[in-house]
Design a protein around this motif. Structure first.
Motif, PDB file in Angstrom:
ATOM      1  N   PRO A  68     -75.659  10.888 -11.759  1.00 15.45           N
ATOM      2  CA  PRO A  68     -75.267   9.493 -11.505  1.00 15.45           C
ATOM      3  C   PRO A  68     -75.668   9.066 -10.090  1.00 15.45           C
ATOM      4  O   PRO A  68     -75.715   9.883  -9.177  1.00 15.45           O
ATOM      5  N   GLN A  76     -78.335   9.053 -19.484  1.00 18.04           N
ATOM      6  CA  GLN A  76     -77.180   9.035 -20.385  1.00 18.04           C
ATOM      7  C   GLN A  76     -77.417   8.064 -21.539  1.00 18.04           C
ATOM      8  O   GLN A  76     -77.094   8.354 -22.689  1.00 18.04           O
ATOM      9  N   PHE A  96     -67.939   2.872 -14.938  1.00 21.09           N
ATOM     10  CA  PHE A  96     -69.237   2.907 -14.250  1.00 21.09           C
ATOM     11  C   PHE A  96     -70.325   2.586 -15.268  1.00 21.09           C
ATOM     12  O   PHE A  96     -70.069   2.602 -16.472  1.00 21.09           O
ATOM     13  N   THR A  97     -71.523   2.290 -14.783  1.00 23.65           N
ATOM     14  CA  THR A  97     -72.632   2.092 -15.727  1.00 23.65           C
ATOM     15  C   THR A  97     -73.294   3.433 -15.991  1.00 23.65           C
ATOM     16  O   THR A  97     -73.448   4.252 -15.083  1.00 23.65           O
ATOM     17  N   ARG A 134     -74.788   9.949  -5.691  1.00 19.58           N
ATOM     18  CA  ARG A 134     -74.331  11.301  -5.375  1.00 19.58           C
ATOM     19  C   ARG A 134     -75.104  11.820  -4.183  1.00 19.58           C
ATOM     20  O   ARG A 134     -76.323  11.723  -4.137  1.00 19.58           O
ATOM     21  N   THR A 148     -76.130   6.168 -16.553  1.00 19.37           N
ATOM     22  CA  THR A 148     -77.484   6.360 -16.019  1.00 19.37           C
ATOM     23  C   THR A 148     -78.482   6.153 -17.167  1.00 19.37           C
ATOM     24  O   THR A 148     -78.096   6.189 -18.340  1.00 19.37           O
ATOM     25  N   VAL A 168     -74.758  20.535 -13.876  1.00 19.54           N
ATOM     26  CA  VAL A 168     -73.349  20.251 -13.622  1.00 19.54           C
ATOM     27  C   VAL A 168     -73.215  18.882 -12.967  1.00 19.54           C
ATOM     28  O   VAL A 168     -73.992  18.539 -12.077  1.00 19.54           O
ATOM     29  N   GLY A 169     -72.256  18.124 -13.434  1.00 24.61           N
ATOM     30  CA  GLY A 169     -71.996  16.817 -12.842  1.00 24.61           C
ATOM     31  C   GLY A 169     -72.899  15.707 -13.351  1.00 24.61           C
ATOM     32  O   GLY A 169     -72.816  14.571 -12.901  1.00 24.61           O
ATOM     33  N   ALA A 170     -73.764  16.020 -14.322  1.00 25.09           N
ATOM     34  CA  ALA A 170     -74.698  15.008 -14.822  1.00 25.09           C
ATOM     35  C   ALA A 170     -73.992  13.968 -15.690  1.00 25.09           C
ATOM     36  O   ALA A 170     -74.544  12.909 -15.969  1.00 25.09           O
ATOM     37  N   GLY A 171     -72.779  14.286 -16.119  1.00 28.39           N
ATOM     38  CA  GLY A 171     -72.015  13.307 -16.894  1.00 28.39           C
ATOM     39  C   GLY A 171     -72.148  13.468 -18.392  1.00 28.39           C
ATOM     40  O   GLY A 171     -72.409  12.515 -19.120  1.00 28.39           O
ATOM     41  N   LYS A 172     -71.912  14.689 -18.866  1.00 31.80           N
ATOM     42  CA  LYS A 172     -72.017  14.940 -20.295  1.00 31.80           C
ATOM     43  C   LYS A 172     -70.784  14.457 -21.052  1.00 31.80           C
ATOM     44  O   LYS A 172     -70.881  13.982 -22.182  1.00 31.80           O
ATOM     45  N   THR A 173     -69.623  14.575 -20.381  1.00 29.64           N
ATOM     46  CA  THR A 173     -68.382  14.279 -21.085  1.00 29.64           C
ATOM     47  C   THR A 173     -68.353  12.854 -21.632  1.00 29.64           C
ATOM     48  O   THR A 173     -67.942  12.627 -22.766  1.00 29.64           O
ATOM     49  N   ASP A 228     -63.001  18.820 -13.386  1.00 28.80           N
ATOM     50  CA  ASP A 228     -63.546  17.601 -12.797  1.00 28.80           C
ATOM     51  C   ASP A 228     -62.503  16.883 -11.941  1.00 28.80           C
ATOM     52  O   ASP A 228     -61.627  16.206 -12.462  1.00 28.80           O
ATOM     53  N   ARG A 230     -68.833  15.515  -7.019  1.00 27.05           N
ATOM     54  CA  ARG A 230     -68.682  14.722  -8.237  1.00 27.05           C
ATOM     55  C   ARG A 230     -68.286  13.287  -7.943  1.00 27.05           C
ATOM     56  O   ARG A 230     -68.097  12.498  -8.856  1.00 27.05           O
TER      57      ARG A 230
HETATM   58  P1  ADP Z   1     -70.648  17.461 -16.594  1.00 23.28           P
HETATM   59  O1  ADP Z   1     -71.984  17.049 -17.092  1.00 23.28           O
HETATM   60  O2  ADP Z   1     -70.713  18.528 -15.554  1.00 23.28           O
HETATM   61  O3  ADP Z   1     -69.713  17.815 -17.711  1.00 23.28           O
HETATM   62  P2  ADP Z   1     -68.853  15.280 -16.187  1.00 23.28           P
HETATM   63  O4  ADP Z   1     -69.027  14.690 -17.517  1.00 23.28           O
HETATM   64  O5  ADP Z   1     -67.609  16.036 -15.921  1.00 23.28           O
HETATM   65  O6  ADP Z   1     -70.089  16.190 -15.833  1.00 23.28           O
HETATM   66  O7  ADP Z   1     -69.083  14.146 -15.105  1.00 23.28           O
HETATM   67  C1  ADP Z   1     -68.985  14.395 -13.719  1.00 23.28           C
HETATM   68  C2  ADP Z   1     -68.335  13.240 -13.015  1.00 23.28           C
HETATM   69  O8  ADP Z   1     -69.216  12.134 -12.971  1.00 23.28           O
HETATM   70  C3  ADP Z   1     -67.092  12.744 -13.692  1.00 23.28           C
HETATM   71  O9  ADP Z   1     -66.130  12.467 -12.709  1.00 23.28           O
HETATM   72  C4  ADP Z   1     -67.532  11.481 -14.402  1.00 23.28           C
HETATM   73  O10 ADP Z   1     -66.494  10.581 -14.549  1.00 23.28           O
HETATM   74  C5  ADP Z   1     -68.596  10.960 -13.473  1.00 23.28           C
HETATM   75  N1  ADP Z   1     -69.656  10.172 -14.120  1.00 23.28           N
HETATM   76  C6  ADP Z   1     -70.216  10.413 -15.329  1.00 23.28           C
HETATM   77  N2  ADP Z   1     -71.181   9.501 -15.582  1.00 23.28           N
HETATM   78  C7  ADP Z   1     -71.256   8.692 -14.494  1.00 23.28           C
HETATM   79  C8  ADP Z   1     -72.074   7.566 -14.140  1.00 23.28           C
HETATM   80  N3  ADP Z   1     -73.010   7.104 -14.966  1.00 23.28           N
HETATM   81  N4  ADP Z   1     -71.869   7.002 -12.945  1.00 23.28           N
HETATM   82  C9  ADP Z   1     -70.928   7.471 -12.103  1.00 23.28           C
HETATM   83  N5  ADP Z   1     -70.129   8.518 -12.366  1.00 23.28           N
HETATM   84  C10 ADP Z   1     -70.280   9.127 -13.552  1.00 23.28           C
END
Ligand code: ADP
Ligand code: MG
Length: 683
Positions: free
Chosen positions: A438, A263, A257-258, A441, A260, A288-293, A543, A572
Motif C-alpha cells: 500500500p 489488490q 483506504f483505497t 509505507r 492498491t 508481508v503487509g501487502a494487504g491480503k486480508t 496486524d 504496517r
Molecule cells: P498481509 O498481506 O501481510 O496479510 P494485511 O492484510 O494484514 O497484510 O494488511 C497489512 C495492513 O495494511 C493492514 O493494517 C491493512 O489494514 C492495511 N492495508 C491493506 N490494504 C491497504 C491499502 N490498500 N492501503 C492502506 N492500507 C492497507
C-alpha cells in the motif's frame, strides 16, 4: 507390449533366496522398479596420472610392485601392510589396513591397479581396492554406479543384478516422452538413458543420461499438475456464484483506504473465478503487509451476497481472533453474521455454532483447522480461504467433497515463494500475486547488533514508546525446548517491566491459554500494552499498525523467512518502522542471514536467498509443503529444466491431440496411474 512394472523382479536371473525381500525394502518388486532405481553417484576407476592429481584425491592408478611387502600387527586383528610400488614416474608407498592376508599376492614385478586416497606429501596411497590386471572381471577404467542400499545388499551384488536386468530387459524399456520433446532438447531415448545411467562409459555419458532422466522426471511431475489444472477448468462441478458486482464495488469503496492497483487486479481475478462453474483453486501470494486480508474479505463478501457461506482457515487461534475482529468491523453494516470456531470453545458453544452453520445462520466462519473436521457441516459452503497456510491439501478437499461440497478455494501465503518453488509446490493452482505494498509505507530500517549493545536497544524501545508507538520483543529461542523458551520470555518480560516502570509490558507465549493470549493481543491492539514480549507465536499474520519496532533476540538462530515474517509485524502503518536483530557475531550462517536482512526488505529476494541457504526441503519447514522428493532432479540446480518442463507440459495439455493421439498414450497412461485421469477418459 510386455509391461516391465508387472513383471516380478525375480525374473531377473540371480535375484532369488532372500534377495527379493531385501529389494522390497527399497520399494523394488518389479523389473521396471529395479531399472528405475538410479545410482546417486559413480566411483571413478579411470586410470590417473599421478603427476596430475591433488593431495587427498581418491584415485585409481596402475603400477609395478618393486619392494617386499611388510606387515605390522597390532593385537590379533589389526594390521598395517605396506609395499613399494612404482607408479611412473614416482616411487609410491601403498598402505593397507587390516588386510595382511594380501601379502602373499604382492610379488615383486607384478602389475597392480590400486584405488585409494592419495597423500601427496608422503607419496603414499591408502588402498581401498586392489586389482591384478588379467585376473577375473575388472572395473579398471570404468565408472561404477553407487546405489543407496540397505546393509544386507552389497554394491557388488546390486550392480550385477542391474547388469543382468539390463541384459534381459534393456531392449524392452519403453519410451514415454513424445518425439517432439526428445528432438527439441536433443535428449537420449529412454532405453539408452536408463542403460547409461547404470553403466556409463564415462562421466559425459552419465551426464547425458542424467539430463534426459531429469527432464523426464520434472516433465511428468509438471504434466500431472497441468493436466489436473486443465481438467479442473473443464469440469463444471463447482459453484458458479452469481456475484453482485455493484454490491462488491460498494463494499470496496466503504473500506477505510483505497485498494492498491495490485489488490484490485487480484480481486478481479478472484471474482471472475467465483462466477465460473468450475472450482477455483487459486494461490494468492504477496509479501508481508501487502494487504491480503482485505482481498479475502472482499471475496467472502461477494460469496455471502451471492447466497453462500464462507470459511476462513488460519493456523493459530490468535490469528483467528484477529481476523474475526476485523471481519466484524467490515461486515457489520451489512448484517453479515460471523462466528469463531476454534479448539478452545466449550462443547456447548461448539454445538451451537455447528448447528447454526448447518442451518445457514452463520455466513462466515473463522477458525483453525477445526473448521474442516468431520463433524462440521455447512448449508451452502461456497468459498474456503486459507490464510498463512502453505497448502489446502488434496485430503482436505476430499473431506469437503465427501460432505457433498465443492467450494472454491483461495490459498493465501505470506511466504513469497521463488518462482521455481511456486511452480513446483503450487503448480496445480492459478496464481495471483500482490506486487506492491500500500502507498505511503516507509521501508523498514533494519539493524544487526550484538548483545553488547543491549543498553542502546533499550533506549530505542524507550524512544519509540515515548513517541506513542509500540514495540515487539521476540525472545531468545532455545531449540527443542518450549519450556525454556517460555522461561526466557518470562525473564525478559520481568526485566523490561523493571526497565520501563511507566509503561505496560505484555507477555505472550505458547503455554498461555487461548483466552489469556487473546486478552493480551487485544490490549496490545488497543494500544494499552506498549511493549509486547513474545515467543515466536506472533510470527505470522498479527496486524497492529501502530507497532513500529521489532526487536529479535538471538536472531541468528532464526531462519531467513521466519525473520522476514517477524519483521513484517511492523511497517504496517504510516510511521517509520525499525527492526533490530540481536545476533551472535561468531555464528557464520547467522551472519549471512543478518546480511540478507539488512540488505533488503523485498520478501521475494529474501525467499530466494533462503532457498539458496537452506535448500527446498527445509524452505517451508514442513513435510506437507507439496514439494516432492525428486529422485534425480535438484530443485535448485535444475530450476531451468523445471521451468522448461512446466511450459512444455502446459502447452501440451492445451492441444486436443494430447487427449486422443496414440503418440501420447504412454503419457495418458501415466496420468491414469497417478489418478489424474479416470480410465473412461482415456478412450
Ligand atoms: P498481509 O498481506 O501481510 O496479510 P494485511 O492484510 O494484514 O497484510 O494488511 C497489512 C495492513 O495494511 C493492514 O493494517 C491493512 O489494514 C492495511 N492495508 C491493506 N490494504 C491497504 C491499502 N490498500 N492501503 C492502506 N492500507 C492497507
Ligand atoms: Mg495476513
Amino acid at each position: 507390449m510386455l509391461d516391465l512394472y508387472s513383471l516380478p523382479v525375480t525374473q531377473v536371473s540371480g535375484v532369488k533366496g532372500k534377495k527379493p525381500e531385501e529389494l522390497l525394502g527399497l520399494g523394488i518388486s518389479s523389473v521396471g522398479q529395479l531399472l528405475d532405481y538410479y545410482p546417486f553417484r559413480y566411483e571413478d576407476y579411470t586410470l590417473r596420472d599421478l603427476t596430475q592429481v591433488k593431495d587427498g584425491d581418491k584415485i585409481t592408478v596402475q603400477g609395478t610392485i618393486v619392494g617386499v611387502p611388510l606387515v605390522q600387527m597390532y593385537g590379533r586383528t589389526k594390521s598395517r601392510l605396506t609395499c613399494k610400488v612404482v607408479v611412473d614416474p614416482l616411487f609410491v608407498t601403498a598402505v593397507w589396513f587390516n588386510r595382511h592376508y594380501l601379502r602373499d599376492k604382492l610379488t615383486a614385478g607384478a602389475e597392480v591397479v590400486l584405488t585409494g586416497k592419495w597423500d601427496q606429501k608422503r607419496l603414499q596411497l591408502t588402498v581401498t581396492e586392489v586389482e591384478f590386471p588379467g585376473q577375473g572381471t575388472s572395473q579398471i577404467g570404468t565408472l561404477q554406479p553407487v546405489y543407496s542400499l540397505t546393509a544386507a545388499l552389497t554394491q557388488k551384488w546390486f550392480r550385477q543384478a542391474m547388469k543382468q536386468a539390463l541384459v534381459q530387459y534393456g531392449e524392452m524399456i519403453p519410451e514415454v516422452l513424445p518425439q517432439e520433446l526428445l528432438q527439441k532438447y536433443g535428449l537420449l531415448p529412454r532405453k539408452q538413458a536408463v542403460t547409461l545411467l547404470h553403466l556409463p562409459g564415462n562421466m559425459e555419458q552419465g551426464q547425458r543420461a542424467r539430463r534426459r532422466m531429469v527432464y523426464e522426471e520434472l516433465f511428468l511431475f509438471q504434466l500431472k499438475m497441468q493436466a489436473y489444472r486443465a481438467l479442473n477448468h473443464e469440469r463444471a462441478d463447482g459453484v458458479a456464484h452469481p456475484v453482485d458486482l455493484p454490491a462488491v464495488r460498494a463494499f470496496v469503496r466503504s473500506l477505510p483506504f483505497t485498494l492498491t492497483d495490485s489488490q484490485k487486479n487480484v480481486l478481479a481475478e478472484i471474482l471472475q473465478d467465483l462466477q465460473q462453474p468450475h472450482c477455483m483453486n487459486r494461490l494468492l501470494q504477496g509479501d508481508v503487509g501487502a494487504g491480503k486480508t482485505v482481498v479475502a474479505a472482499s471475496a467472502l463478501f461477494a460469496v455471502v451476497k451471492a447466497g453462500y457461506q464462507g470459511a476462513l482457515m488460519v493456523p493459530t487461534e490468535i490469528l483467528a481472533e484477529q481476523h474475526k475482529r476485523s471481519l466484524d468491523r467490515l461486515f457489520e453494516p451489512y448484517g453479515i453474521q460471523t462466528a469463531l470456531l476454534t479448539g478452545s470453545l466449550t462443547d456447548r458453544q461448539r454445538r451451537e455454532i455447528l448447528a447454526s452453520l448447518q442451518m445457514g445462520m452463520i455466513d462466515v466462519v473463522v477458525g483453525t483447522h477445526a473448521l474442516i473436521q468431520e463433524d462440521v457441516f455447512f448449508r451452502r459452503l461456497g468459498l474456503v480461504v486459507t490464510d498463512e497456510q502453505h497448502r489446502f491439501g488434496v485430503n482436505q478437499r476430499s473431506i469437503l467433497r465427501r460432505k457433498g461440497m465443492n467450494p472454491d478455494v483461495l490459498t493465501m501465503t505470506a511466504t513469497p515463494i521463488p518462482r521455481t518453488l511456486a511452480i513446483t509446490a503450487f503448480g496445480d493452482m492459478d496464481v495471483s500475486t500482490l506486487r506492491e505494498l500500500p502507498k505511503g509505507r516507509k521501508p523498514i530500517k533494519t539493524y544487526a547488533v550484538t548483545h553488547g549493545m543491549l543498553e542502546r536497544v533499550l533506549g530505542f524501545i524507550r524512544r519509540e514508546v515515548a513517541a506513542g508507538r509500540q514495540a515487539y520483543v521476540i525472545c531468545p529461542l532455545i531449540e527443542e525446548s518450549e519450556k525454556l523458551d517460555v522461561q526466557n520470555a518470562i525473564d525478559v518480560h520481568a526485566q523490561l517491566q523493571f526497565e520501563f516502570p511507566d509503561y505496560k509490558v505484555g507477555l505472550l507465549h505458547g503455554r498461555m491459554t487461548p483466552g489469556e493470549k487473546d486478552e493480551v493481543m487485544r490490549e496490545f491492539s488497543a494500544g494499552r500494552v506498549h511493549v509486547l514480549v513474545s515467543t515466536t507465536v506472533i510470527e505470522v499474520g498479527v496486524d497492529v499498525p501502530n507497532a513500529t519496532l521489532m526487536v529479535v533476540y538471538d536472531a541468528d538462530r532464526f531462519g531467513l523467512s521466519q525473520l522476514h515474517q517477524l519483521r513484517g509485524r511492523v511497517g504496517r502503518g504510516e510511521h517509520q518502522s525499525y527492526c533490530v536483530l540481536i545476533a551472535d557475531p561468531k555464528n557464520e550462517v547467522g551472519k549471512e542471514r543478518m546480511k540478507a536482512m539488512t540488505d533488503t526488505n523485498d520478501g521475494f529476494e529474501i525467499a530466494r536467498r533462503d532457498l539458496e541457504l537452506r535448500g527446498p526441503g527445509d524452505f517451508f519447514g514442513t513435510k506437507q509443503s507439496g514439494v516432492p522428493d525428486f529422485r534425480l532432479a535438484d530443485m535448485v540446480t535444475d530450476f531451468e529444466v523445471m521451468e522448461q518442463a512446466r511450459d512444455d507440459a502446459a502447452e501440451l495439455v492445451k492441444r486436443p491431440e494430447f487427449w486422443t493421439g496414440t503418440e501420447y498414450t504412454p503419457l495418458r497412461e501415466f496420468l491414469q496411474r497417478e489418478q489424474i485421469l479416470s480410465s473412461e477418459m482415456l478412450d
